[in-house]
Design a protein around this motif. Structure first.
Motif, mmCIF file in Angstrom:
data_model
loop_
_atom_site.group_PDB
_atom_site.id
_atom_site.type_symbol
_atom_site.label_atom_id
_atom_site.label_comp_id
_atom_site.label_asym_id
_atom_site.label_seq_id
_atom_site.Cartn_x
_atom_site.Cartn_y
_atom_site.Cartn_z
ATOM 1 N N ALA A 54 -79.140 17.778 -10.635
ATOM 2 C CA ALA A 54 -77.904 17.732 -11.417
ATOM 3 C C ALA A 54 -77.100 19.014 -11.227
ATOM 4 C CB ALA A 54 -78.226 17.512 -12.901
ATOM 5 N N LYS A 55 -77.782 20.143 -11.262
ATOM 6 C CA LYS A 55 -77.107 21.423 -11.089
ATOM 7 C C LYS A 55 -76.545 21.554 -9.670
ATOM 8 C CE LYS A 55 -78.640 25.044 -13.181
ATOM 9 N NZ LYS A 55 -79.436 26.202 -13.625
ATOM 10 N N ASN A 58 -73.532 19.142 -9.389
ATOM 11 C CA ASN A 58 -72.567 19.261 -10.490
ATOM 12 C C ASN A 58 -72.347 17.958 -11.251
ATOM 13 O OD1 ASN A 58 -71.830 22.083 -10.194
ATOM 14 N ND2 ASN A 58 -70.875 21.452 -8.282
ATOM 15 N N LEU A 59 -73.430 17.262 -11.535
ATOM 16 C CA LEU A 59 -73.368 16.059 -12.364
ATOM 17 C C LEU A 59 -74.258 16.274 -13.577
ATOM 18 C CD1 LEU A 59 -73.588 13.281 -9.615
ATOM 19 C CD2 LEU A 59 -71.551 13.981 -10.890
ATOM 20 N N SER A 60 -74.059 15.469 -14.607
ATOM 21 C CA SER A 60 -74.869 15.621 -15.815
ATOM 22 C C SER A 60 -76.288 15.134 -15.571
ATOM 23 C CB SER A 60 -74.242 14.835 -16.976
ATOM 24 O OG SER A 60 -74.440 13.449 -16.784
ATOM 25 N N GLN A 61 -77.202 15.628 -16.391
ATOM 26 C CA GLN A 61 -78.600 15.219 -16.306
ATOM 27 C C GLN A 61 -78.723 13.707 -16.518
ATOM 28 O OE1 GLN A 61 -81.421 17.622 -16.382
ATOM 29 N NE2 GLN A 61 -82.852 15.946 -16.140
ATOM 30 N N THR A 63 -76.484 11.358 -15.883
ATOM 31 C CA THR A 63 -75.975 10.667 -14.700
ATOM 32 C C THR A 63 -77.005 10.712 -13.579
ATOM 33 O OG1 THR A 63 -73.680 11.168 -15.286
ATOM 34 C CG2 THR A 63 -74.119 10.626 -12.975
ATOM 35 N N ASP A 144 -62.939 13.765 -18.601
ATOM 36 C CA ASP A 144 -64.195 14.269 -18.042
ATOM 37 C C ASP A 144 -64.349 13.716 -16.634
ATOM 38 O OD1 ASP A 144 -66.694 15.503 -17.901
ATOM 39 O OD2 ASP A 144 -67.717 13.714 -18.640
ATOM 40 N N ALA A 146 -66.468 14.509 -12.807
ATOM 41 C CA ALA A 146 -67.388 15.304 -11.992
ATOM 42 C C ALA A 146 -66.684 15.739 -10.712
ATOM 43 C CB ALA A 146 -68.618 14.469 -11.658
#
Length: 159
Positions: A54-55, A58-61, A63, A144, A146
């Motif tokens: 995710a890091k 650059n996406l949410s955990q 997702t 929001d 990504a």
């Protein structure tokens, strides 16, 4: 053509290029852009948890967890408990995932990133500022999103 028309045409071209690239990727691999990026992150060979992926992309955990579920369902990745720390769960590419990744076309985002990195610092700043202004003018600043060139929902496999 005046500047407004030129700008609207350029925006439309960007939207179409993103859509067409995503459709082409889906047709050739069955993957969405974000799924491809997650798999590319795994290709580094380092042990990666869902949080690390995710890091990296650059996406949410949440997702990434959804993407991993879909990729695991297709047999492209698998989850493995850590050998030294059983509390950690790592995501790894399967042989089928490595094979698919080796045949996948270069994502539009990767091509854009390469070209963007070749620009002078001032050019990068100018483009970032102009795109931010455009987003604001369109009332999209608070949406929001990504940092992925993909249309539609990020965690959905295109049809």
């Amino acid at each position: 053509m005046d500047r407004l028309e030129e700008t609207l045409v350029a925006l439309r071209q960007i939207m179409r290029a993103t859509d067409l690239s995503g459709r082409s990727l889906a047709r050739e691999t069955g993957l969405s852009t974000s799924q491809l990026l997650a798999m590319q992150a795994l290709k580094s060979g380092d042990e990666m948890t869902a949080g690390a992926i995710a890091k990296e992309v650059n996406l949410s955990q949440a997702t990434i967890s959804s993407l991993i579920d879909k990729l695991e369902g297709r047999g492209l990745v698998m989850r493995e408990r850590g050998s030294t720390d059983k509390r950690k769960v790592y995501v790894v590419l399967t042989h089928a995932g490595e094979e698919l990744l080796s045949q996948a076309p270069t994502a539009l985002q990767d091509r854009f990133s390469e070209k963007f990195e070749e620009l002078e610092d001032w050019e990068q700043g100018m483009i970032a500022a102009a795109m931010g202004r455009v987003a604001s003018m369109m009332g999209a600043s608070n949406i929001d999103a990504a940092p992925v060139l993909h249309t539609g929902a990020i965690d959905k496999t295109p049809v």
